[in-house]
Design a protein around this motif. Structure first.
Motif, mmCIF file in Angstrom:
data_model
loop_
_atom_site.group_PDB
_atom_site.id
_atom_site.type_symbol
_atom_site.label_atom_id
_atom_site.label_comp_id
_atom_site.label_asym_id
_atom_site.label_seq_id
_atom_site.Cartn_x
_atom_site.Cartn_y
_atom_site.Cartn_z
ATOM 1 N N LYS A 162 0.991 -1.231 0.006
ATOM 2 C CA LYS A 162 0.183 0.199 0.335
ATOM 3 C C LYS A 162 1.018 1.159 -0.270
ATOM 4 O O LYS A 162 0.884 2.022 -0.445
ATOM 5 C CB LYS A 162 -0.723 -0.418 1.359
ATOM 6 C CG LYS A 162 -1.880 -0.692 1.178
ATOM 7 C CD LYS A 162 -3.084 -0.433 2.217
ATOM 8 C CE LYS A 162 -4.117 -1.453 2.804
ATOM 9 N NZ LYS A 162 -4.298 -1.695 4.027
ATOM 10 N N LEU A 163 1.964 1.368 0.941
ATOM 11 C CA LEU A 163 2.900 2.356 0.966
ATOM 12 C C LEU A 163 3.423 2.821 0.083
ATOM 13 O O LEU A 163 4.092 3.781 -0.571
ATOM 14 C CB LEU A 163 4.168 2.134 1.590
ATOM 15 C CG LEU A 163 4.326 3.556 2.447
ATOM 16 C CD1 LEU A 163 3.837 4.729 3.024
ATOM 17 C CD2 LEU A 163 5.495 2.830 3.761
ATOM 18 N N GLU A 164 4.488 1.600 -0.302
ATOM 19 C CA GLU A 164 4.660 1.219 -2.377
ATOM 20 C C GLU A 164 3.845 1.937 -3.132
ATOM 21 O O GLU A 164 4.784 2.785 -4.216
ATOM 22 C CB GLU A 164 5.087 0.075 -2.422
ATOM 23 C CG GLU A 164 6.639 -0.450 -1.895
ATOM 24 C CD GLU A 164 6.516 -2.114 -1.844
ATOM 25 O OE1 GLU A 164 6.320 -2.351 -3.193
ATOM 26 O OE2 GLU A 164 7.082 -2.320 -1.107
ATOM 27 N N SER A 165 2.913 1.467 -3.973
ATOM 28 C CA SER A 165 2.202 2.440 -4.437
ATOM 29 C C SER A 165 1.529 4.054 -4.013
ATOM 30 O O SER A 165 1.260 4.320 -5.246
ATOM 31 C CB SER A 165 0.263 1.509 -4.352
ATOM 32 O OG SER A 165 0.587 -0.050 -4.826
ATOM 33 N N ALA A 166 1.653 3.549 -3.056
ATOM 34 C CA ALA A 166 1.536 5.674 -2.370
ATOM 35 C C ALA A 166 2.355 6.226 -3.028
ATOM 36 O O ALA A 166 2.727 7.697 -3.635
ATOM 37 C CB ALA A 166 0.590 5.743 -1.516
ATOM 38 N N LEU A 167 3.665 6.636 -2.952
ATOM 39 C CA LEU A 167 5.001 6.443 -2.970
ATOM 40 C C LEU A 167 5.125 6.324 -4.754
ATOM 41 O O LEU A 167 5.603 7.593 -5.430
ATOM 42 C CB LEU A 167 6.059 6.277 -2.270
ATOM 43 C CG LEU A 167 5.574 5.922 -0.669
ATOM 44 C CD1 LEU A 167 6.988 5.371 0.287
ATOM 45 C CD2 LEU A 167 6.247 7.809 -0.572
ATOM 46 N N LYS A 168 4.916 5.496 -4.748
ATOM 47 C CA LYS A 168 5.145 5.472 -6.432
ATOM 48 C C LYS A 168 4.032 6.474 -7.066
ATOM 49 O O LYS A 168 4.198 7.526 -7.999
ATOM 50 C CB LYS A 168 5.059 4.119 -7.338
ATOM 51 C CG LYS A 168 4.796 3.706 -8.381
ATOM 52 C CD LYS A 168 4.589 2.149 -8.266
ATOM 53 C CE LYS A 168 4.145 2.606 -10.107
ATOM 54 N NZ LYS A 168 3.759 0.833 -10.473
ATOM 55 N N ALA A 169 2.589 6.782 -6.727
ATOM 56 C CA ALA A 169 2.060 7.902 -7.293
ATOM 57 C C ALA A 169 2.183 9.187 -7.124
ATOM 58 O O ALA A 169 1.892 9.558 -8.093
ATOM 59 C CB ALA A 169 0.015 7.457 -6.468
#
Ligand SMILES: [Zn+2]
Lengths: 484, 138
Positions: free
Chosen positions: A138-145
């Motif tokens: 979840k955090l990885e996706s948020a940071l990627k976004a």
């Protein structure tokens, strides 16, 4: 001088004050067909026809039109060439009744085609939940976004990034042209741990955005992401959102998964003129962030609106329909609509008291930027006349009121669930299911039925059902009911 | 107040959707109107969607009523071009004289021009010298 005008000629012809003579001609020809005694009959026809004629007689003649525009300008009713709101009425005339009756006004606020206002740069802050539950993908996706957003900004756009758990941390302070490599390495260090206290995140995000100084010169926006419920600071969150709205900062409140409070996120969005969004899976975050930011590019200003009601007339509800259905939070007649570049429809549901035949000032409206430079204003008159029957309701109004009707059923069900009225809430969901089915929304209808079945025993909805119904019912593309 | 046909809740007149159950309140069930000429013997059936205007076509202006009595002895019987209209408002059907030269009557009572009156199935309506029996079928 001494010419007698009415302030609603453009509205009667359903054109903007910037319409060309050709547009006025063709609007008149279209309306004349609708109004003509061969089409509509009885007293009303003559009554409405006279109004239309009066408006056309003035606007068709460039010299009289110029004098009329001057007259409007002197009254502060002539807009800058930037925005206009088309006004559509559920009925052009109502019968005098001894009891209150319903009336609907649909506003379509849109930028004028060839307005000369350049789009403003973005002043953007990403506020990301980094509580323990965000750990992992979840955090990885948020940071990627977040990184994607950063890369796609234009040179003149400013960005900040704030994370929050039990406190807030500024990862990227507000700046233009962040060094992408440096930003990436800072983002990689972000860890997920601790609780969720969202008001810290909002407050810190606001502080970053306010660093921009002159907020009038930019489009100010906060993208707030959470996956959980905040602890005990709900009211503070909404208060901050209202403060943001008043300063021209809108908040997109994005909920990830199913464990957050949709009513709080919606309240934050409403108070600031933003939107609330439901993201079932973290994989969709990059796309959602991109779409949100993309929608802001090209916006020329954040908007506010104001409605003043005529004597005795009540506003039962005000709803925006774009980009999704929501209730408009109003304070003292004023409300925030956030930045937009396309158009926004607003539906006002009015209650008209018993009134005598004649023209009654029903509503004064004003839409414009927060600074008050680019405003469009107008007055809506209500015609009350005997013998008014059988008028066709414009299909745009039927479609808008239909969407709002479904929205209100959902809203009522939530209120009943909150109040512990299980039976009532369950029945409401069945009503909702029936209307969803009619609208061709089979999956949502089925879901509403399922939830209605379990509700009397459990007293609540399933976590997923709750989010899907809440957000699914706001994005329907409803067709107006079939005629005949 | 108006009553919602689906759930029975009371709503303000001119409400578009029911506050309680979301049912469209202006949605009209299909209604057929059957007209029987007692003077000429013809019968005609048509849907009542919004309104039905009875009169005579006027080639000069291109006006065409929904029911044209030109070739049904309308001229001889003194039927005006825009003589009478039937229309629906909610669940009720109304009849209205459109300022005809020779007047309209409902069950032998004269209609005031442009003053709609409710119509019941089986009522007799006279346009000049033409007498129609009107049946409503849901
Ligand atoms: Zn109902």
């Amino acid at each position: 001088m001494g010419e007698e005008f009415r302030p609603d000629y453009y509205q009667l012809l359903e054109v903007s004050p910037f319409a060309s003579q050709e547009e006025i001609e063709s609007a008149y020809r279209r309306l004349v067909k609708e109004y003509h005694p061969d089409v509509l009959r009885a007293f009303k026809t003559a009554f409405l026809f006279r109004q239309l004629q009066e408006a056309y007689e003035v606007l068709r003649d460039p010299e009289r039109r110029r004098r009329y525009d001057e007259w409007l300008r002197a009254k502060g009713l002539y807009p800058e060439k930037a925005f206009w709101a088309n006004v559509l009425l559920s009925q052009r005339a109502l019968r005098p009744l001894p009891e209150p009756q319903a009336w609907y006004v649909l506003f379509t606020i849109h930028a004028e085609k060839d307005h000369a206002i350049p789009p403003k740069p973005l002043n953007l802050c990403l506020v990301i939940d980094t509580s323990t539950s965000m750990k992992g993908p979840k955090l990885e996706s948020a940071l990627k976004a977040s990184e994607l957003v950063l890369r796609n900004l234009k040179e003149e756009d400013a960005l900040a990034l704030v994370t929050f758990n039990d406190r807030a941390t500024v990862i990227l302070p507000l700046a233009r042209r962040h060094d992408p490599r440096k930003a990436s390495s800072l983002l990689r260090k972000v860890k997920a741990e601790g609780g969720t206290e969202m008001s810290y995140g909002i407050s810190s995000g606001l502080a970053e955005l306010l660093k921009a100084g002159n907020l009038w010169e930019s489009i100010n926006y906060m993208l707030l992401l959470t996956d959980g419920e905040t602890y005990g600071d709900e009211e503070e969150c909404v208060r901050l959102a209202r403060e943001a709205g008043a300063k021209g900062i809108s908040i997109a409140a994005v909920g990830l998964g199913t464990d957050w409070n949709e009513e709080l996120m919606e309240a934050i969005a409403q108070a600031s003129g933003g939107v609330s969004l439901y993201i079932p899976h973290h994989k969709e975050l990059p796309k959602t962030f991109q779409e949100r930011v993309g929608a802001l590019m090209g916006a020329v200003s954040a908007f506010k609106g104001k409605l003043e009601l005529g004597e005795g007339i009540n506003l039962k509800g005000l709803f925006r329909l774009d980009p999704q259905v929501s209730r408009v939070a109003m304070e003292g007649g004023t409300f925030f609509l956030g930045p937009f570049s396309g158009s926004i429809r607003l539906l006002a549901e009015l209650v008209i008291p018993p009134l005598p035949a004649g023209h009654h000032p029903a509503l004064r409206w004003e839409f414009g930027d927060l600074k008050g430079e680019l405003a469009a204003r107008g007055e809506v008159y209500l015609t009350i006349a005997e013998g008014v029957e059988g008028e066709r309701i414009p299909k745009e109004i039927l479609a808008a009121a239909g969407q709002v009707a479904i929205f209100k059923l959902r809203e009522k069900a939530w209120k009943e669930i909150r109040g512990g009225e299980r039976g009532k809430a369950s029945q409401r969901l069945l009503f909702l299911a029936k209307q969803l089915e009619k609208a061709g929304e089979k999956d949502l209808a089925l879901l509403a039925k399922e939830e209605a079945k379990f509700l009397p025993a459990t007293g609540d909805l399933s976590a997923e059902g709750r989010k899907r119904l809440y957000y699914g019912t706001r994005l329907l593309a409803l067709k107006p009911p079939e005629e005949g | 107040m108006i009553r919602c046909p689906a759930c029975g809740a009371e709503n303000l007149p001119n409400s578009l959707f029911c506050e309680e159950c979301g049912e469209p309140l202006i949605h009209e069930e299909k209604l057929m109107v059957k007209l029987v000429s007692l003077t000429e013997g013809w019968k005609i059936e048509m849907p009542l969607e919004g309104e039905v205007i009875i009169g005579r076509a006027d080639p000069a202006t291109g006006f065409k009523p929904h029911l044209d009595l030109s070739d049904k002895g309308g001229v001889e019987k003194g039927v005006s071009r825009r003589h009478l209209r039937l229309f629906r408002q909610g669940n009720k059907v109304y009849v209205e004289d459109l300022g005809s030269s020779n007047g309209s009557f409902i069950n032998n009572r004269r209609l005031l021009p442009f003053s709609p009156e409710p119509l019941a199935s089986g009522d007799e309506v006279r346009l000049g010298g033409e007498i129609l029996k009107i049946y409503l079928e849901g």
